[in-house]
Design a protein around this motif. Structure first.
Motif, PDB file in Angstrom:
ATOM      1  N   ALA A 131       0.730  46.565 -53.369  1.00 13.73           N
ATOM      2  CA  ALA A 131       0.170  45.473 -54.168  1.00 13.73           C
ATOM      3  C   ALA A 131       1.240  44.915 -55.104  1.00 13.73           C
ATOM      4  CB  ALA A 131      -1.024  45.980 -54.968  1.00 13.73           C
ATOM      5  N   LYS A 132       1.261  43.621 -55.248  1.00 18.29           N
ATOM      6  CA  LYS A 132       2.209  43.002 -56.178  1.00 18.29           C
ATOM      7  C   LYS A 132       1.705  43.208 -57.607  1.00 18.29           C
ATOM      8  CE  LYS A 132       4.147  39.549 -53.066  1.00 18.29           C
ATOM      9  NZ  LYS A 132       4.374  38.107 -52.814  1.00 18.29           N
ATOM     10  N   VAL A 133       2.555  43.791 -58.424  1.00 16.56           N
ATOM     11  CA  VAL A 133       2.193  44.105 -59.810  1.00 16.56           C
ATOM     12  C   VAL A 133       3.399  43.849 -60.698  1.00 16.56           C
ATOM     13  CG1 VAL A 133       0.352  45.782 -59.357  1.00 16.56           C
ATOM     14  CG2 VAL A 133       2.734  46.523 -59.312  1.00 16.56           C
ATOM     15  N   ASN A 134       3.154  43.366 -61.905  1.00 16.68           N
ATOM     16  CA  ASN A 134       4.226  43.109 -62.857  1.00 16.68           C
ATOM     17  C   ASN A 134       4.452  44.263 -63.820  1.00 16.68           C
ATOM     18  OD1 ASN A 134       4.878  40.449 -61.947  1.00 16.68           O
ATOM     19  ND2 ASN A 134       3.025  39.691 -62.954  1.00 16.68           N
ATOM     20  N   ALA A 135       3.522  45.205 -63.855  1.00 19.06           N
ATOM     21  CA  ALA A 135       3.653  46.384 -64.708  1.00 19.06           C
ATOM     22  C   ALA A 135       3.911  47.600 -63.833  1.00 19.06           C
ATOM     23  CB  ALA A 135       2.387  46.597 -65.528  1.00 19.06           C
ATOM     24  N   TRP A 136       4.611  48.577 -64.367  1.00 17.88           N
ATOM     25  CA  TRP A 136       4.890  49.790 -63.611  1.00 17.88           C
ATOM     26  C   TRP A 136       3.580  50.411 -63.117  1.00 17.88           C
ATOM     27  CZ3 TRP A 136       9.403  50.741 -61.690  1.00 17.88           C
ATOM     28  CH2 TRP A 136      10.573  50.336 -62.354  1.00 17.88           C
ATOM     29  N   THR A 137       3.548  50.709 -61.824  1.00 26.49           N
ATOM     30  CA  THR A 137       2.338  51.215 -61.177  1.00 26.49           C
ATOM     31  C   THR A 137       2.696  52.428 -60.329  1.00 26.49           C
ATOM     32  OG1 THR A 137       1.375  49.006 -61.111  1.00 26.49           O
ATOM     33  CG2 THR A 137       0.465  50.628 -59.579  1.00 26.49           C
ATOM     34  N   LEU A 138       1.848  53.448 -60.370  1.00 23.28           N
ATOM     35  CA  LEU A 138       2.106  54.686 -59.636  1.00 23.28           C
ATOM     36  C   LEU A 138       1.524  54.604 -58.235  1.00 23.28           C
ATOM     37  CD1 LEU A 138       3.125  57.661 -59.710  1.00 23.28           C
ATOM     38  CD2 LEU A 138       0.828  58.292 -60.496  1.00 23.28           C
ATOM     39  N   LYS A 139       2.353  54.912 -57.239  1.00 22.38           N
ATOM     40  CA  LYS A 139       1.907  55.055 -55.851  1.00 22.38           C
ATOM     41  C   LYS A 139       1.989  56.530 -55.479  1.00 22.38           C
ATOM     42  CE  LYS A 139       0.855  53.877 -51.579  1.00 22.38           C
ATOM     43  NZ  LYS A 139      -0.479  53.306 -51.225  1.00 22.38           N
ATOM     44  N   THR A 140       0.895  57.092 -54.979  1.00 18.06           N
ATOM     45  CA  THR A 140       0.835  58.520 -54.664  1.00 18.06           C
ATOM     46  C   THR A 140       0.198  58.726 -53.306  1.00 18.06           C
ATOM     47  OG1 THR A 140       0.637  59.120 -57.010  1.00 18.06           O
ATOM     48  CG2 THR A 140      -0.070  60.754 -55.407  1.00 18.06           C
ATOM     49  N   ILE A 141       0.806  59.588 -52.485  1.00 15.83           N
ATOM     50  CA  ILE A 141       0.274  59.919 -51.160  1.00 15.83           C
ATOM     51  C   ILE A 141       0.396  61.425 -50.962  1.00 15.83           C
ATOM     52  CG2 ILE A 141       0.482  59.567 -48.665  1.00 15.83           C
ATOM     53  CD1 ILE A 141       2.031  56.962 -49.373  1.00 15.83           C
ATOM     54  N   THR A 142      -0.681  62.066 -50.557  1.00 15.60           N
ATOM     55  CA  THR A 142      -0.657  63.475 -50.188  1.00 15.60           C
ATOM     56  C   THR A 142      -0.773  63.588 -48.672  1.00 15.60           C
ATOM     57  OG1 THR A 142      -1.604  64.193 -52.297  1.00 15.60           O
ATOM     58  CG2 THR A 142      -1.803  65.708 -50.445  1.00 15.60           C
ATOM     59  N   PHE A 143       0.090  64.391 -48.067  1.00 17.20           N
ATOM     60  CA  PHE A 143       0.124  64.483 -46.608  1.00 17.20           C
ATOM     61  C   PHE A 143       0.435  65.912 -46.180  1.00 17.20           C
ATOM     62  CE2 PHE A 143       4.443  63.572 -48.008  1.00 17.20           C
ATOM     63  CZ  PHE A 143       5.208  64.457 -47.275  1.00 17.20           C
ATOM     64  N   THR A 144       0.151  66.203 -44.918  1.00 18.26           N
ATOM     65  CA  THR A 144       0.547  67.464 -44.299  1.00 18.26           C
ATOM     66  C   THR A 144       1.658  67.165 -43.303  1.00 18.26           C
ATOM     67  OG1 THR A 144      -1.659  68.423 -44.546  1.00 18.26           O
ATOM     68  CG2 THR A 144      -0.193  69.432 -42.916  1.00 18.26           C
ATOM     69  N   SER A 145       2.792  67.819 -43.451  1.00 14.38           N
ATOM     70  CA  SER A 145       3.953  67.533 -42.605  1.00 14.38           C
ATOM     71  C   SER A 145       3.676  67.936 -41.158  1.00 14.38           C
ATOM     72  CB  SER A 145       5.179  68.269 -43.130  1.00 14.38           C
ATOM     73  OG  SER A 145       4.922  69.659 -43.224  1.00 14.38           O
ATOM     74  N   PRO A 146       4.191  67.160 -40.195  1.00 13.56           N
ATOM     75  CA  PRO A 146       3.986  67.483 -38.777  1.00 13.56           C
ATOM     76  C   PRO A 146       4.614  68.825 -38.397  1.00 13.56           C
ATOM     77  CG  PRO A 146       4.732  65.211 -39.041  1.00 13.56           C
ATOM     78  CD  PRO A 146       4.901  65.881 -40.379  1.00 13.56           C
ATOM     79  N   ALA A 147       4.160  69.380 -37.285  1.00 12.14           N
ATOM     80  CA  ALA A 147       4.633  70.689 -36.836  1.00 12.14           C
ATOM     81  C   ALA A 147       6.121  70.693 -36.518  1.00 12.14           C
ATOM     82  CB  ALA A 147       3.834  71.131 -35.611  1.00 12.14           C
ATOM     83  N   ALA A 148       6.671  69.543 -36.112  1.00  6.92           N
ATOM     84  CA  ALA A 148       8.083  69.479 -35.735  1.00  6.92           C
ATOM     85  C   ALA A 148       8.992  69.077 -36.897  1.00  6.92           C
ATOM     86  CB  ALA A 148       8.268  68.492 -34.586  1.00  6.92           C
ATOM     87  N   ALA A 149       8.431  68.779 -38.042  1.00  8.98           N
ATOM     88  CA  ALA A 149       9.220  68.223 -39.140  1.00  8.98           C
ATOM     89  C   ALA A 149      10.104  69.271 -39.814  1.00  8.98           C
ATOM     90  CB  ALA A 149       8.308  67.586 -40.175  1.00  8.98           C
ATOM     91  N   VAL A 150      11.360  68.928 -40.027  1.00  3.26           N
ATOM     92  CA  VAL A 150      12.263  69.756 -40.820  1.00  3.26           C
ATOM     93  C   VAL A 150      12.823  68.979 -42.008  1.00  3.26           C
ATOM     94  CG1 VAL A 150      12.919  71.180 -38.840  1.00  3.26           C
ATOM     95  CG2 VAL A 150      14.291  69.165 -39.418  1.00  3.26           C
TER      96      VAL A 150
END
Length: 258
Positions: A131-150
């Motif tokens: 989203a376009k915002v003129n004030a500092w804005t927090l973006k947060t994502i919680t995820f589970t890493s894939p089985a092949a991810a290093v």
């Protein structure tokens, strides 16, 4: 960047703050640990480091983009593990603005995605833009890493005819933050642990005040005097941990912002 305490022991419980895995997350060391784009994006450039309006600390990263560009940091992670990635941003202009465009690498350096369809991948902002915002804005994502991810490729982009700013990136293992009751101390640094008026009132002279959210991020810093009110209007409703030093003793209190 203000360093996150790895562990704070509290007598009536545990308040364990996971260490931020991002190196130089607030650009206090310029652009060290960051690279322009990802493999195959030779036209991307690093942002500039600015000092006029950081979210926190002295510096932040900024693009005034004339074409699609972006920067990345590759971070070793564990497979099949939950993490929370977050950052503060601003975006404006007539272009598409900015987005997160992250993925993973496997042991052969192949690219791995969180989902098979970018329209459902939150690490690619569900194929949309921030989203376009003129004030500092927090973006947060919680995820589970894939089985092949290093390795996690923490990558953000800015787009033509856009101004995009970034500060205080964080990647922490999720599920390791436990908040227990704060033990009584001879120093009670906060008078109003239920914050209704956007201000935390301090009951002592406190150095190196840090306000942590429930992801273990420092969202505000200060040094305050007795009876001084710290304005926290920009913080979302919820629980926070406030730490500080009084007479060389580290003190912590939990607050609820309404």
């Amino acid at each position: 960047m203000k360093k996150i305490f790895t562990v704070l022991g509290i007598a009536l419980g545990t308040f364990a703050l996971s260490q931020n895995l991002v190196q130089n997350p607030g650009f206090e060391n310029g652009l060290s640990n960051w690279a322009a784009g990802v493999a195959g994006t030779t036209t991307y450039t690093l942002p500039t480091v600015e000092t006029d309006t950081p979210y926190q600390g002295a510096n932040y990263a900024k693009y005034t983009a004339t074409a699609t560009t972006g920067f990345v940091q590759n971070i070793p992670i564990n497979a099949n593990s939950q993490y929370t990635v977050s950052f503060w941003y601003k975006a404006s202009g007539s272009g598409n603005g900015a987005r997160i465009w992250s993925s993973f690498s496997d042991s052969t350096n192949g690219t791995v995605y969180l989902t098979t369809d970018a329209s459902t991948d939150p690490l690619r902002n569900n194929n949309g833009y921030l989203a376009k915002v003129n004030a500092w804005t927090l973006k947060t994502i919680t995820f589970t890493s894939p089985a092949a991810a290093v390795q996690f490729q923490l990558h953000v982009r800015a787009y033509a005819n856009s101004v995009a700013s970034f500060d205080e990136f964080s990647l922490v293992p999720a599920g390791t933050l436990a908040v227990g009751e704060v033990a009584p101390s001879k120093y009670r640094i906060i008078k109003n642990t239920f914050v209704k008026n956007d201000g935390i009132t301090f009951g002592a002279d406190v150095k190196d005040v840090k306000v942590f959210n429930m992801f273990g991020q420092i969202v505000k810093t200060a040094s305050v005097k007795n009876n001084e009110v710290l304005n926290v209007a920009e913080l979302a409703k919820g629980n926070y941990i406030v730490t500080g030093t009084v007479n060389n003793e580290l003190v912590s209190q939990k607050v609820l912002k309404d």
